[in-house]
Design an enzyme around this catalytic site. Sequence first.
Site, PDB file in Angstrom:
ATOM      1  N   THR A  88       0.884  -1.182   0.000  1.00  0.00           N
ATOM      2  CA  THR A  88       0.000   0.000   0.000  1.00  0.00           C
ATOM      3  C   THR A  88       0.917   1.226   0.000  1.00  0.00           C
ATOM      4  O   THR A  88       1.346   1.667  -1.059  1.00  0.00           O
ATOM      5  CB  THR A  88      -0.962   0.007   1.217  1.00  0.00           C
ATOM      6  N   LYS A 108       3.567  -7.049   3.916  1.00  0.00           N
ATOM      7  CA  LYS A 108       3.362  -5.637   3.591  1.00  0.00           C
ATOM      8  C   LYS A 108       3.044  -4.910   4.886  1.00  0.00           C
ATOM      9  O   LYS A 108       2.527  -5.501   5.843  1.00  0.00           O
ATOM     10  CB  LYS A 108       2.257  -5.420   2.561  1.00  0.00           C
ATOM     11  N   THR A 143      -3.117  -2.699   8.282  1.00  0.00           N
ATOM     12  CA  THR A 143      -1.702  -2.474   8.448  1.00  0.00           C
ATOM     13  C   THR A 143      -0.807  -3.526   7.851  1.00  0.00           C
ATOM     14  O   THR A 143       0.041  -3.262   7.016  1.00  0.00           O
ATOM     15  CB  THR A 143      -1.398  -2.399   9.951  1.00  0.00           C
ATOM     16  N   ASN A 184      -0.481  10.833   7.197  1.00  0.00           N
ATOM     17  CA  ASN A 184      -1.687  10.262   7.769  1.00  0.00           C
ATOM     18  C   ASN A 184      -2.827  11.253   7.918  1.00  0.00           C
ATOM     19  O   ASN A 184      -3.919  10.883   8.339  1.00  0.00           O
ATOM     20  CB  ASN A 184      -1.363   9.603   9.112  1.00  0.00           C
TER      21      ASN A 184
END
Lengths: 384, 384
Positions: free
Chosen positions: B147, B169, B180, B379
């Site tokens: 991601t 990942k 996550t 974020n």
Amino acid sequence: MSVTAAQGFLAAGIAAGIKENGNPDLALVVNSGPRLAAAGVFTSNRVKAAPVRWSEQVLKGGRVSAVILNSGGANACTGPLGFQDTHATAEKVAEVLDGHSAAEVAVASTGLIGVRLPMDKLLPGVEKAAAELTGHGGEKAAIAIKTTDSVHKTAQVTKDGWTVGGMAKGAGMLAPGLATMLAVLTTDADVPAEQLDAALRAATRATFDRVDSDGCMSTNDTVLLLASGASGVVPDQDAFAEAVREVCDDLARQLIGDAEGASKDIRIEVINAADEDDAVEVGRSIARNNLLKCAIHGEDPNWGRVLSAIGTTAAAFDPDRLNVAINDVWVCKNGSVGEDRELVDMRYREVRITADLAAGTESAVIWANDLTADYVHENSAYSS
Amino acid sequence: MSVTAAQGFLAAGIAAGIKENGNPDLALVVNSGPRLAAAGVFTSNRVKAAPVRWSEQVLKGGRVSAVILNSGGANACTGPLGFQDTHATAEKVAEVLDGHSAAEVAVASTGLIGVRLPMDKLLPGVEKAAAELTGHGGEKAAIAIKTTDSVHKTAQVTKDGWTVGGMAKGAGMLAPGLATMLAVLTTDADVPAEQLDAALRAATRATFDRVDSDGCMSTNDTVLLLASGASGVVPDQDAFAEAVREVCDDLARQLIGDAEGASKDIRIEVINAADEDDAVEVGRSIARNNLLKCAIHGEDPNWGRVLSAIGTTAAAFDPDRLNVAINDVWVCKNGSVGEDRELVDMRYREVRITADLAAGTESAVIWANDLTADYVHENSAYSS
């Protein structure tokens, strides 16, 4: 306003030279009676600063004649010598204030952890502060306890013939060095120590304890409530408790509003919880979620991060019955997509998150802040 | 390297169009046997994504013939329809892979929470991935599950005639959207499901579970271990468990090293704890302290924040016996000032914090990252 709004209190705020920049750094609050009743609540951190350990002992007697507070140094993690410094400070206050006993002098400190206080400046400062005590010194005292606070914080509630006033310092529980929050409340109501204690514990539990800007717990947190009885009025206990709660709430909100680096105040209300503890646990988990705090900063109604935070708790709830509103738009219904997130307007400083646990009838409100690059900057460069 | 390092596994990674930018977003890993043993560990978040709930059921049987993984969408908080999407994905895999059953197909998803997957793209993607399966497809699969990862993550340990390989990942547990971490390990060792389970639980407990970049717990975390038995070797259980731990440790370290916005990797070792649980609790408390994470970012050896974090735990310790080293300089001794903090060199990416509880003989290591303005930027702008 402040600690001299109530009758029977004197205060002063001066620059003793503890802060290298010459700003005010020492405050003295004196209760001139006739009553010397007091109550206090302190940090639950097991690593407690010397002044906290000292003042906890003082408060066990239920009597405080004076409070000496310094900014510019937390006197935490300073070992036996740091405790001796606190003791010497209380002795000095008792000496310069005729007829006082060190055993009734509370001490509070705020600033960087792990550094001894410059006693060669602090002790002469006590003499200077005592010489400047007045019945209007509350604001100066409030200024002298600031660290990274951008404004000083005072509050006051006046009822039928009696007053509760107070001052606080703290940049929204985000204060660097972790020496976060000090508050002193005073009242001229005629209230014994046990009732002060009950009122103060109930008030802090629902106010200061529910302000959670970054989840970090100070070594120095101290909230004191002193009663002089100078009004001669014995208030109804419920009315008194409510006044104390109002002053604490006012000061707590001022802390959140002045949080370091924050651009948003986040009001998190957890509703329909099985019990109040569940509501508080869920509220704190949401308040402490860094990813959510970043999203709020970016004005992004990212409700998935709210659900993820709720999911880490032990509170009673069914994931498929959770509902979440952001600024009153129910973006999550029954654990899944709800109203259109584009309807959420997040341009204003206050952001309201409502988490419906659908598990009971209890609720709680926690106040938090967003996480910003400014927070990082302020807290990465403090002690250097 | 990766999931095709062990014999008996095929893999593919393709762009199905789930990600709007056209990057690879769908990975397929197939166990061609002869054994189809498998074990899995999943997020402990009570808000679980649909693929986690599906795969937990699949793994109860101890057999997995294929794993389908998508990036570009977490399929979390998507309600009953989201679960149907996961089910349909598994059915599609079983259909295109002759002789497979959906009940033995694990599903994993990662990306934004609260958004349905584009099944009109995902299902044709499954056909395309199946057509591209090869014994060298492990790296492509590792790329397809990224991601915000800046690099793909693979690892491999080869022993006497058998191999454990894996891919993962996750941008250091800091991944936006909270979806996550995904990891798939494969081995050609001949190991039954119960032993896989024991080895995987022991390994993740000491590796992935001790990576704590921002304290946020995903709705989608999934770690799978598949055994084909294709090497024909039955390894010693201890040697096998150690190989699984090594691969997990390698992948976990790669997650921390690729944490979003991080400039420091922080190795927190808690020593002389009364028991391992105490060591882990204290390590986590330090790892999650935002003020300390900011200080580390600022290369400030602010040990007071370490003590304050320790003080919030219930671990056994005496505050006056705590010692803290930063990069091997014991800046705090016996709860007070120790060696000169100016001796601490924090210019390098790895920062080592040692917390000595002086309460026993147990220890634990937790890995964390610093808190940076880049973390906030990444974020606060993800889902917008």
